[in-house]
Design a protein around this motif. Structure first.
Motif, PDB file in Angstrom:
ATOM      1  N   GLU A 109     -22.503  10.603-118.563  1.00 17.67           N
ATOM      2  CA  GLU A 109     -22.396  10.055-117.217  1.00 17.67           C
ATOM      3  C   GLU A 109     -21.430  10.879-116.373  1.00 17.67           C
ATOM      4  OE1 GLU A 109     -22.390   6.392-120.048  1.00 17.67           O
ATOM      5  OE2 GLU A 109     -21.451   8.364-119.925  1.00 17.67           O
ATOM      6  N   SER A 162     -24.566   9.439-112.117  1.00 17.96           N
ATOM      7  CA  SER A 162     -25.626  10.208-112.763  1.00 17.96           C
ATOM      8  C   SER A 162     -25.487  10.101-114.265  1.00 17.96           C
ATOM      9  CB  SER A 162     -25.552  11.683-112.356  1.00 17.96           C
ATOM     10  OG  SER A 162     -25.705  11.840-110.966  1.00 17.96           O
ATOM     11  N   CYS A 163     -26.607  10.226-114.938  1.00 13.61           N
ATOM     12  CA  CYS A 163     -26.624  10.212-116.401  1.00 13.61           C
ATOM     13  C   CYS A 163     -27.567  11.317-116.845  1.00 13.61           C
ATOM     14  CB  CYS A 163     -27.087   8.870-116.923  1.00 13.61           C
ATOM     15  SG  CYS A 163     -27.285   8.797-118.718  1.00 13.61           S
ATOM     16  N   ALA A 164     -27.002  12.347-117.434  1.00 17.37           N
ATOM     17  CA  ALA A 164     -27.794  13.484-117.903  1.00 17.37           C
ATOM     18  C   ALA A 164     -28.119  13.300-119.372  1.00 17.37           C
ATOM     19  CB  ALA A 164     -27.024  14.778-117.687  1.00 17.37           C
ATOM     20  N   SER A 180     -30.093  14.603-122.981  1.00 15.91           N
ATOM     21  CA  SER A 180     -30.580  15.755-123.720  1.00 15.91           C
ATOM     22  C   SER A 180     -31.110  15.281-125.053  1.00 15.91           C
ATOM     23  CB  SER A 180     -29.468  16.790-123.925  1.00 15.91           C
ATOM     24  OG  SER A 180     -28.399  16.231-124.665  1.00 15.91           O
ATOM     25  N   ARG A 220     -34.829   7.456-111.896  1.00 20.30           N
ATOM     26  CA  ARG A 220     -34.804   8.478-112.940  1.00 20.30           C
ATOM     27  C   ARG A 220     -35.803   9.566-112.593  1.00 20.30           C
ATOM     28  NH1 ARG A 220     -36.668   5.737-118.403  1.00 20.30           N
ATOM     29  NH2 ARG A 220     -36.537   7.896-119.192  1.00 20.30           N
ATOM     30  N   ARG A 248     -36.121  16.121-115.175  1.00 20.42           N
ATOM     31  CA  ARG A 248     -34.737  16.586-115.191  1.00 20.42           C
ATOM     32  C   ARG A 248     -33.890  15.854-116.225  1.00 20.42           C
ATOM     33  NH1 ARG A 248     -33.028  16.131-108.976  1.00 20.42           N
ATOM     34  NH2 ARG A 248     -31.062  16.894-109.823  1.00 20.42           N
ATOM     35  N   ASN A 249     -34.547  14.979-117.000  1.00 14.51           N
ATOM     36  CA  ASN A 249     -33.817  14.186-118.002  1.00 14.51           C
ATOM     37  C   ASN A 249     -32.578  13.528-117.401  1.00 14.51           C
ATOM     38  OD1 ASN A 249     -35.680  14.893-119.915  1.00 14.51           O
ATOM     39  ND2 ASN A 249     -34.235  15.853-121.314  1.00 14.51           N
ATOM     40  N   THR A 250     -32.755  12.927-116.256  1.00 17.23           N
ATOM     41  CA  THR A 250     -31.620  12.358-115.544  1.00 17.23           C
ATOM     42  C   THR A 250     -31.981  10.993-114.972  1.00 17.23           C
ATOM     43  OG1 THR A 250     -30.849  14.567-114.930  1.00 17.23           O
ATOM     44  CG2 THR A 250     -29.936  12.716-113.692  1.00 17.23           C
ATOM     45  N   GLU A 251     -31.015  10.089-114.997  1.00 17.66           N
ATOM     46  CA  GLU A 251     -31.162   8.839-114.293  1.00 17.66           C
ATOM     47  C   GLU A 251     -29.936   8.655-113.391  1.00 17.66           C
ATOM     48  OE1 GLU A 251     -30.935   4.977-115.986  1.00 17.66           O
ATOM     49  OE2 GLU A 251     -29.219   5.433-117.261  1.00 17.66           O
ATOM     50  N   TRP A 252     -30.095   7.830-112.390  1.00 17.35           N
ATOM     51  CA  TRP A 252     -29.037   7.607-111.419  1.00 17.35           C
ATOM     52  C   TRP A 252     -28.844   6.112-111.164  1.00 17.35           C
ATOM     53  CZ3 TRP A 252     -33.000  11.134-110.667  1.00 17.35           C
ATOM     54  CH2 TRP A 252     -32.635  12.474-110.640  1.00 17.35           C
TER      55      TRP A 252
END
Length: 120
Positions: free
Chosen positions: A6, A21-23, A25, A72, A76-80
């Motif tokens: 985060e 943001s939450c990256a 992997s 999300r 980009r493998n990301t959520e917000w």
């Protein structure tokens, strides 16, 4: 295995906005529903919002409904978590998680958390 990190926390004043943001992997990020939880000092971790793997459905805690928006991007493998009209009671450590449901037990992978402090 999914790793989550985060970012975006900080200090805000009442009425301000912050975007967390939450990256992610690792394999299969896109296969999980994602959620946000928060934990204030001396309190249990509580559900904030969740989004399905394909973004077709979202669900919010009553305390944040109409103020927070979860989203999300699997490419980009990301959520917000967009947080608007912040209140002092939003002060907590915010965690992103991969799993399902509205309880912490439904989530398998967790980030380390990011602090959000809202002053009046």
């Amino acid at each position: 295995q999914v790793q989550l990190v985060e970012s975006g926390g900080g200090v805000a004043q009442t009425g301000d906005s912050l975007r967390l943001s939450c990256a992610g992997s690792g394999r299969n990020f896109h296969g999980y529903a994602m959620g946000w939880f928060r934990q204030a000092p001396g309190k249990e971790r509580e559900f904030v919002a969740t989004i399905t793997w394909n973004s077709t459905n979202t669900y919010y805690a009553d305390s944040v409904k109409g103020r927070f928006t979860i989203s999300r991007d699997n490419t980009r493998n990301t959520e917000w978590l967009q947080m608007n009209n912040l209140k002092p009671e939003d002060t907590a450590i915010y965690y992103c998680a991969a799993g399902i449901g509205v309880t912490p037990g439904g989530y398998k992978y967790w980030g380390q958390g990011t602090q959000v402090t809202v002053s009046s």
